[in-house]
Structure formats: C-alpha cells, structure tokens
Scaffold this active site. Sequence first.
Site, PDB file in Angstrom:
ATOM      1  N   PRO A 130      42.850   6.568  33.808  1.00 17.86           N
ATOM      2  CA  PRO A 130      41.816   6.077  32.917  1.00 17.86           C
ATOM      3  C   PRO A 130      41.407   7.051  31.808  1.00 17.86           C
ATOM      4  O   PRO A 130      41.370   8.268  32.023  1.00 17.86           O
ATOM      5  CB  PRO A 130      40.623   5.816  33.846  1.00 17.86           C
ATOM      6  CG  PRO A 130      40.915   6.562  35.092  1.00 17.86           C
ATOM      7  CD  PRO A 130      42.409   6.629  35.209  1.00 17.86           C
ATOM      8  N   ASN A 131      41.132   6.455  30.668  1.00 20.70           N
ATOM      9  CA  ASN A 131      40.637   7.145  29.465  1.00 20.70           C
ATOM     10  C   ASN A 131      41.719   7.937  28.730  1.00 20.70           C
ATOM     11  O   ASN A 131      41.462   8.419  27.624  1.00 20.70           O
ATOM     12  CB  ASN A 131      39.434   8.056  29.784  1.00 20.70           C
ATOM     13  CG  ASN A 131      38.286   7.276  30.393  1.00 20.70           C
ATOM     14  OD1 ASN A 131      37.821   6.314  29.776  1.00 20.70           O
ATOM     15  ND2 ASN A 131      37.856   7.617  31.574  1.00 20.70           N
ATOM     16  N   ARG A 168      39.298  11.688  22.304  1.00 21.61           N
ATOM     17  CA  ARG A 168      38.318  11.940  23.349  1.00 21.61           C
ATOM     18  C   ARG A 168      38.199  13.453  23.602  1.00 21.61           C
ATOM     19  O   ARG A 168      39.180  14.110  23.940  1.00 21.61           O
ATOM     20  CB  ARG A 168      38.850  11.241  24.601  1.00 21.61           C
ATOM     21  CG  ARG A 168      38.219  11.633  25.881  1.00 21.61           C
ATOM     22  CD  ARG A 168      39.150  11.237  27.029  1.00 21.61           C
ATOM     23  NE  ARG A 168      38.473  11.447  28.269  1.00 21.61           N
ATOM     24  CZ  ARG A 168      39.100  11.711  29.412  1.00 21.61           C
ATOM     25  NH1 ARG A 168      40.407  11.756  29.455  1.00 21.61           N
ATOM     26  NH2 ARG A 168      38.413  11.910  30.498  1.00 21.61           N
ATOM     27  N   TYR A 176      40.770  18.126  25.667  1.00 25.81           N
ATOM     28  CA  TYR A 176      42.067  17.471  25.894  1.00 25.81           C
ATOM     29  C   TYR A 176      43.042  17.615  24.718  1.00 25.81           C
ATOM     30  O   TYR A 176      44.178  17.159  24.813  1.00 25.81           O
ATOM     31  CB  TYR A 176      41.845  15.985  26.219  1.00 25.81           C
ATOM     32  CG  TYR A 176      41.051  15.777  27.489  1.00 25.81           C
ATOM     33  CD1 TYR A 176      41.623  16.042  28.730  1.00 25.81           C
ATOM     34  CD2 TYR A 176      39.722  15.363  27.448  1.00 25.81           C
ATOM     35  CE1 TYR A 176      40.885  15.889  29.905  1.00 25.81           C
ATOM     36  CE2 TYR A 176      38.979  15.196  28.609  1.00 25.81           C
ATOM     37  CZ  TYR A 176      39.571  15.460  29.830  1.00 25.81           C
ATOM     38  OH  TYR A 176      38.848  15.304  30.991  1.00 25.81           O
ATOM     39  N   ASN A 204      49.459  11.843  35.852  1.00 24.24           N
ATOM     40  CA  ASN A 204      48.133  12.360  35.538  1.00 24.24           C
ATOM     41  C   ASN A 204      47.157  11.252  35.919  1.00 24.24           C
ATOM     42  O   ASN A 204      46.935  10.330  35.132  1.00 24.24           O
ATOM     43  CB  ASN A 204      47.996  12.715  34.066  1.00 24.24           C
ATOM     44  CG  ASN A 204      46.617  13.306  33.775  1.00 24.24           C
ATOM     45  OD1 ASN A 204      45.725  13.235  34.623  1.00 24.24           O
ATOM     46  ND2 ASN A 204      46.442  13.876  32.592  1.00 24.24           N
ATOM     47  N   ALA A 208      40.627  10.618  36.131  1.00 21.05           N
ATOM     48  CA  ALA A 208      39.480  10.650  37.051  1.00 21.05           C
ATOM     49  C   ALA A 208      39.833  10.142  38.444  1.00 21.05           C
ATOM     50  O   ALA A 208      39.182  10.522  39.434  1.00 21.05           O
ATOM     51  CB  ALA A 208      38.327   9.849  36.468  1.00 21.05           C
ATOM     52  N   GLU A 251      52.025  16.378  39.831  1.00 24.04           N
ATOM     53  CA  GLU A 251      50.687  16.016  39.334  1.00 24.04           C
ATOM     54  C   GLU A 251      50.385  16.869  38.106  1.00 24.04           C
ATOM     55  O   GLU A 251      50.591  18.088  38.133  1.00 24.04           O
ATOM     56  CB  GLU A 251      49.689  16.303  40.467  1.00 24.04           C
ATOM     57  CG  GLU A 251      48.230  16.099  40.131  1.00 24.04           C
ATOM     58  CD  GLU A 251      47.334  16.466  41.332  1.00 24.04           C
ATOM     59  OE1 GLU A 251      47.859  16.697  42.459  1.00 24.04           O
ATOM     60  OE2 GLU A 251      46.111  16.542  41.130  1.00 24.04           O
ATOM     61  N   HIS A 295      47.511  17.828  35.007  1.00 25.79           N
ATOM     62  CA  HIS A 295      46.199  17.729  34.352  1.00 25.79           C
ATOM     63  C   HIS A 295      46.274  18.512  33.060  1.00 25.79           C
ATOM     64  O   HIS A 295      46.743  19.664  33.054  1.00 25.79           O
ATOM     65  CB  HIS A 295      45.090  18.304  35.240  1.00 25.79           C
ATOM     66  CG  HIS A 295      45.047  17.645  36.564  1.00 25.79           C
ATOM     67  ND1 HIS A 295      44.588  16.362  36.723  1.00 25.79           N
ATOM     68  CD2 HIS A 295      45.474  18.052  37.777  1.00 25.79           C
ATOM     69  CE1 HIS A 295      44.721  16.019  37.983  1.00 25.79           C
ATOM     70  NE2 HIS A 295      45.265  17.021  38.649  1.00 25.79           N
ATOM     71  N   ARG A 344      36.352  23.680  35.493  1.00 23.35           N
ATOM     72  CA  ARG A 344      35.372  22.671  35.069  1.00 23.35           C
ATOM     73  C   ARG A 344      34.409  22.346  36.228  1.00 23.35           C
ATOM     74  O   ARG A 344      34.285  23.132  37.163  1.00 23.35           O
ATOM     75  CB  ARG A 344      36.129  21.446  34.542  1.00 23.35           C
ATOM     76  CG  ARG A 344      37.014  21.806  33.342  1.00 23.35           C
ATOM     77  CD  ARG A 344      37.764  20.605  32.803  1.00 23.35           C
ATOM     78  NE  ARG A 344      36.834  19.603  32.295  1.00 23.35           N
ATOM     79  CZ  ARG A 344      37.211  18.357  31.994  1.00 23.35           C
ATOM     80  NH1 ARG A 344      38.480  17.970  32.151  1.00 23.35           N
ATOM     81  NH2 ARG A 344      36.314  17.485  31.536  1.00 23.35           N
TER      82      ARG A 344
HETATM   83  C1  DHK Z   1      41.856  14.011  32.852  1.00 25.85           C
HETATM   84  C2  DHK Z   1      40.706  13.346  33.123  1.00 25.85           C
HETATM   85  O1  DHK Z   1      40.423  12.197  32.521  1.00 25.85           O
HETATM   86  C3  DHK Z   1      39.691  13.896  34.047  1.00 25.85           C
HETATM   87  O2  DHK Z   1      38.996  12.889  34.719  1.00 25.85           O
HETATM   88  C4  DHK Z   1      40.277  14.873  35.032  1.00 25.85           C
HETATM   89  C5  DHK Z   1      42.272  15.207  33.595  1.00 25.85           C
HETATM   90  C6  DHK Z   1      41.143  15.904  34.305  1.00 25.85           C
HETATM   91  C7  DHK Z   1      43.134  16.132  32.734  1.00 25.85           C
HETATM   92  O3  DHK Z   1      42.794  17.293  32.562  1.00 25.85           O
HETATM   93  O4  DHK Z   1      44.165  15.664  32.254  1.00 25.85           O
HETATM   94  O5  DHK Z   1      39.244  15.511  35.733  1.00 25.85           O
END
Ligand code: DHK
Length: 152
Positions: free
Chosen positions: A11-12, A19, A24, A75, A78, A99, A101, A108
Amino acid sequence: MSRLVYVLNGPNLNLLGKRQPHIYGHETLADVEADCRKLAGELGLELRFHQSNREYEIIDWVHEARETAGGIVINPAAFTHTSVAILDALNTFDAPVIEVHISNVHKREAFRHHSYVSLRADGVIAGLGTQGYQLALRRVAKLIDEKKAPAA
Ligand code: DHK
C-alpha cells in the site's frame, strides 16, 4: 527452476516519488519498474511487477507465484508490520523470497521495527532506497543459478 520473478509492492507505493520524498525518494514506481525490467533483461529473468493497496491482491499474487515463479521480491510496505496473512501466503511458496524496504525501517518508529514477512524472507534489504529492488533481483538470480548448477 523457473526464471520468472514476482516483484510485489504494498500500500501507498503507487504514490512513490510524491509521497514523503525525504523518506522514500523522488523516483516513481514506474521508474523502479523500468529499472527492474532493464536489470531483469540482463540477468535473464522474466518479471511480473505489481502494486496494490489491498492485502488480498498481494496474497493472490503470491498464490499465483507458487505455480510458476522461481522467486519473489516483496516490499509489503505497511503490511510488513501487520499481515500474518501475507506471511502465511509466503510460507506456502518454496523458492527464494527477498524482502525490500526503501527506507531504513530500523531508524524509524518502533512499530516499523517488527516484520511478519521477515519470519519467511531469505534476505532483507532496508535503507538502500529504490536500489534495494535491483540488489534483491540480483540475489534472486544468483539463488536460481545456484539451484541450477550441478552438484560439485
Ligand atoms: C514502506 C512503507 O510504506 C512503510 O509502511 C514501511 C516501507 C516502510 C519502505 O521503506 O519501503 O514501514
């Protein structure tokens, strides 16, 4: 072993580049996909690249991968910190799981320090920005190649 690799995004991540770019980065998910496709070509991998804001879609892609794929790069965003269901799905998958991130989750908030997915992942990359996806693909390619190599 199959050279098909699923790259799954939670998500997101569709908002990548817009964002919280201080966390990111400025690359979009389309940029990440293009970089992954270029590298996959060099490594002789075939890619399925997906993103969803819905947990069940990620689970369905893991199920699809069970039938066809030699590896998963994920990835879970959340869902990393909440989803027993994605962990259970990954536990039905027999080939390598890496995995990723983008941010260093350990630097964090405390709730980002725990990952359900890490209980299954063969490797975890965090804090290397979007380059983490490419490093994960290289690792999957190596593991697939090692599986193929005849025993010495
Ligand atoms: C991405 C997200 O959206 C967060 O919810 C994770 C992760 C970290 C990232 O660092 O890619 O906590």
